[in-house]
Every structure is written in C-alpha cells, then in structure tokens.
Design an enzyme around this catalytic site. Sequence first.
Site, PDB file in Angstrom:
ATOM      1  N   HIS A 461       0.832  -1.202   0.000  1.00 55.52           N
ATOM      2  CA  HIS A 461       0.000   0.000   0.000  1.00 55.52           C
ATOM      3  C   HIS A 461       0.874   1.262   0.000  1.00 55.52           C
ATOM      4  O   HIS A 461       0.735   2.141  -0.857  1.00 55.52           O
ATOM      5  CB  HIS A 461      -0.909  -0.020   1.229  1.00 55.52           C
ATOM      6  N   GLU A 462       1.781   1.337   0.966  1.00 57.14           N
ATOM      7  CA  GLU A 462       2.616   2.540   1.074  1.00 57.14           C
ATOM      8  C   GLU A 462       3.530   2.673  -0.139  1.00 57.14           C
ATOM      9  O   GLU A 462       3.822   3.780  -0.584  1.00 57.14           O
ATOM     10  CB  GLU A 462       3.423   2.526   2.374  1.00 57.14           C
ATOM     11  N   HIS A 465       1.719   4.459  -2.851  1.00 57.19           N
ATOM     12  CA  HIS A 465       1.802   5.923  -2.687  1.00 57.19           C
ATOM     13  C   HIS A 465       3.172   6.425  -3.164  1.00 57.19           C
ATOM     14  O   HIS A 465       3.279   7.470  -3.805  1.00 57.19           O
ATOM     15  CB  HIS A 465       1.642   6.312  -1.214  1.00 57.19           C
ATOM     16  N   HIS A 468       3.373   6.831  -6.822  1.00 57.50           N
ATOM     17  CA  HIS A 468       2.634   8.030  -7.240  1.00 57.50           C
ATOM     18  C   HIS A 468       3.538   9.267  -7.139  1.00 57.50           C
ATOM     19  O   HIS A 468       3.463  10.187  -7.952  1.00 57.50           O
ATOM     20  CB  HIS A 468       1.408   8.175  -6.327  1.00 57.50           C
TER      21      HIS A 468
END
Length: 671
Positions: A461-462, A465, A468
């Site tokens: 998940h991290e 990010h 991104h």
Amino acid sequence: MTNPLLAPWDTAFEIAPFDQITDADFAPALDQALAQHQAWIKEIAENPEPATFANVIEALETPVQALEQVLSVFYTVAGADSNPERQALQRAFSPKLAAHFSSITANKALYTRIKQVWDQRDTLDLTAEQQRVLMLTHRGFLRGGAALEGQADARMQEIKSRLATLGTEFTQNLLADERDWQLELGEADLEGLPQFVVDAARAAGAEKGASGPVVTLSRSIITPFLQFSPRRDLRQKAFAAFAARGANGGETDNRAIAAEILSLRAERAALLGYDSFADYKLETEMAKTPAAVRGLLMDVWQPAVARANADADILAQMMHEDGINGDLEPWDWRYYAEKRRRVEHDLDEAELKPYLQLDRMIEASFACANRLFGLEFTPLDVPLYHADCRAWEVTRDGKHLAVFIGDYFARGSKRSGAWCSAMRAQANFPKATSPIVINVCNFAKGEPALLSWDDARTLFHEFGHALHQMLSNVSYESISGTSVARDFVELPSQLYEHWLEVPEVLREFATHAETGEAMPPELLRKVLGASTYDMGFQTVEYVASALVDLAFHEGAAPEDVMAKQTEVLAEIGMPAAITMRHATPQFAHVFSGDGYSSGYYSYMWSEVMDADAFATFEEAGGAFDPERARALETYILSTGGSVDPAELYTAFRGRLPGVEALLKGRGLVEA
Ligand SMILES: [Zn+2]
C-alpha cells in the site's frame, strides 16, 4: 557556523545531511525560513507591475528553499523518530505554522493579484496544467474566505476558530470516556480468550492499578474480547459501554457539540455561497456532488445488506444451537462470526508468517515495479536519521528518477500506523527536481523480520503511494505526486495491494524463512479466501456511517443529531444486529476536524476504483499487461493533480468506475 537546515545541501542527490543536523538547529531555522517566506509573499502581493501568471502564480509555486528544507526534515523526524525535545518543538511550531499559513490565505492584497490573473485567464495562452494550477489557487483562496468582506469576513473568522475549539473538545471528550471505563475480569472470566487478549487485559489492569485483568474501550482489547469471550453477559456490558462513548451525559457528552459543529459548517458553506456544506466539501473531490456519493454508496449498500442479513440468519442459528434463545444482538455478532470463521477458513497466522519475510516482500514490491514500469533499485549508502532506515536510488534506463527511503521497524520514538511522504516533491519548475520519497511502517523486528498478511499489504500500500510520488511528472509542486483529491489519493496505493495477491508474485517471493520453499497452494488459497470473510458486516457498518455523515451535511443542519441518525438508519433498513462503525458521538473522522466531514465515503470510493482498475489488467493480458501498465503511468501515476481525477480515470479506463469489481472482490456477489 551556518545552520545546516538553511545552507544548500551539497550531498548525494541533495538528501538532507542528517549527520550534521541537531535538534537545536530547528527553532532558529524555522524562524528564519518563515521570515523569508513572509518576505517573498509580501513581494508577490505588493509587486507594482501588472499581475501576470509568472509574477503571481509561478511566483507562489517557486519554493522558498529554506522553508522546504526545515519542514521536510522536521516533519520526518517528528513523526518517525521523536523525543521529548522534538515533541516540545512540535507544540511550539504548530500554532506558529497555522498562523503563518492562514495569514497568507487571508492576505487581501495577494488575493486581489490572484483574482486579476484569474479574470484575464482566457487571454493568457496558458497550458492546460497552468490553467489548472490557476484555477486551484484561485479556488483555494475563495474557499478560505479571501473574497469575504466586512461582517461576513469577521463571522467567517469566528466560525473557523469556534470550529477548531469544538473539534478539540470532541476528541478530548471521547478520550476521557474511553479512559474512564473498565471492566474487571475474574480468572474464570478469561475462559475462551486467546493468550494475546489475556496478556493485553492483564497489562491494561496493571497500568490502571486494578487488582487483575480488565477490559478497556481501546479497540485493540474490546474488539478481540467481543470476538472471543463466550460470556454473553460480559460482552453485552462491554459493548454497551463502547457504544455509549461520548453520549454518557455530563461534561464529556458530545451530542450537543456535534449539533453545533454541523450548524456552524452549514453557516460557513452559506457564507461562501454553497447550497450545503456537502456541496462545498465535495466540490474539490472526484465525486463532486452529494448525489454522486449517495449513488455509489447505495449501489454497494443493497448487496451488502442482503449478504449481512443472510449471515445474520446463520449466526442466529449457531447461537440458538448454543441454547440461547431470542435475537442475535450487536454484542453477539463478532463472537459467532469468529466461531464460524474458524470452521470455514482455518487460517493460522503462525503458519503463514515464515513465508512473509520483510526483505523478500520489499524485493517483491520492487520486482513488480520493475515489470510494470521498468524501475530499478540500487542500495544507497547515505547517513539518515536512524540506523534502521534504508535508501535506494531509483533509475529507469540508467537515468536517475528518485531516491526511495524505507523505515520499516516499530520503535518507541515512532508514531503508530504507516505512511508515505515526499521529503522532496517532484517538479519541473523552476528547475527539474527529482523526488525523495519515504515509506514509514511499524513492523516487528526479528532475525529475519517476518510480516503478518496485513503488514505485507501495508508494505505494498505505502509503496503504491511512493510510486505516485516517484513517477510524478508535472511542472508545479503544488499539484505533484499525491497532491490530488482525497477520494482519488488512495487509488494508487490500494491498487498496488492487488499485486501482492498475484499468485506468481507470492510463489516467487513468499518463500519460507528456513526451508526456502514456496508457499503451499493450500495455504495460498486460505490466505486469499480469508480476505473476503464477514464482508457483509464490515461493509454495512462502514456504509451506514458514510450515509449518516453525508445526510448530516446536506441541507439544513439537524437540531437533534441522534434523531437524524435514527431516521437515516431506518430509511436504509439497517440490520438490527449491526451498529454504525462510528456512531455520531464517537465519529471523530467527521467531528474532530474537517478532513473527513462528508468525506467518510472516500475509502469506499477509492476501493471501487482500485478494484475496477485492477480488473482492466485481468481483462487485458493479466497483472503485468504492458499496455495497461503504460496507461496507468501515463494517466494516473505521472499526472498528480494536473487534470481533474474523473477525466484521468476515464482516460485510463475508457469510462468512470463501476461497483461490479468491488462487489466481487468483497465476495458480495458471485465472482
Ligand atoms: Zn494510503
């Protein structure tokens, strides 16, 4: 000697020189940096030249190096490696920073200059990205109240400050109610509880000076207690206390506070010219309107409530077999659901853990990024703020792209949770700037360090990010990387979690710490099956909260918040044995501050998108389909906030997201 936070950083990739910075450097550096920033804002606001895109908007986008340096280092260590001195600095800095930034939004001369550029926008020959930055800047000032004058302006300031006070009171009341309640347990009351719950209850008892173990209202104790305790009377008592937080009457009661907050928000939205607070709030989101949010929530609600009602029948049947007559109650659900889970999905975390080595999971997250986007990761040896931090240079086709830092282990100096931040954001203006991105997690240390399934998902998940931020390719910092709408920002992160579940990824990287063997197919099947268990319940408790939040902020503010809550739940047909995930007097997301007010839906919104987006890979050539990977980078990961998110998603997918893939993913309809 020069303050290392203010001097230019002559280090590899201009990473902060952590080995030279001391805590004593922060306060003087911040004062100087704020003064520099203030002077810069004054220069922009009072420039005698006619207002242009360059001398107003681009000037605002030009980073004040000193301020960027101080804040990036300070926020990093304050969150990930705090100490009493840094905590004291944080208390001193927060009001200072709040005052500094609100003085910019309230600067009338600056707003006038921005409006002058805005008014000539059609004649300026701006690029699409420049138009977007101009729109966002202008809108941000308007939404902050910059165009209000006289009485309206004064009232807006009053409302803002009263809302800040009420938000703090709401949080403190909730904490007080959570702190003040405990249920003492005798040795016999511990029956059926797993060792970790017994240990936690004993530790809590010792901390509170009780004579034995206690149940408290901390989620980490009460939830497993409700899940495992066979004592229905104790479960009922504990559940009642949990449900009554913030609604116990007296000084810590939150109901009147919630009503006042809603009424002030409605007034604030009206002052700014919006029909309702929800209209004001959703304007900047991908969803844009209350109707769009309600539409999505109701599409999910129908199948979720059908599944929950079917599950309730099964659980009630199990309860009756236990010799308990009557209806399944909210304090029964978790207990019977856990019993059922043990029969249907017997997944043993202890059996799973040796297959999830931290280092191999990091490799897996890098390998997926390599196959999808061609990224390469090379370890970097640079001084960072803690010995546990690791750094990599990220390149593509031999060209430098970013620096990635991982700070994975839990320690007392780190706040809980996991997060991703850019210590330096990507931008091409005023010069090409490559990002420095950090992932901070709270995994248990070990030799080797082993993760739970949730931990492994958090890691992916991290890292989503981080991608991104690292793949961002925009001109202006204010719209770089994760600077996007709240209901869009979790798309890259939640989407990346899907690659952890790709069987070939697990087969290659989930290898046993001792034997090196791949995860057996049977275990793999259990892991993937467990993720959809009890989703009817989880979806219902969440969506009910989101619908109440939305109803609170549409139209006139309700005088009696509890009556409004009851009305909304009755309208949607809330199952009797399930309560809202956060009932109104405890709904900190909505009442502690503005962040998630009429925005609690956004978790579900993102999940709808990530499921829908991953489905396009499966429909194409599979999880690593090169055309889909290119589209993901082109339309989502590289674009930051430079384009409206609904347009970006449509460009990526060919249409707006539908709920089908989410319903399948949550097991709410047949796959
Ligand atoms: Zn996230």
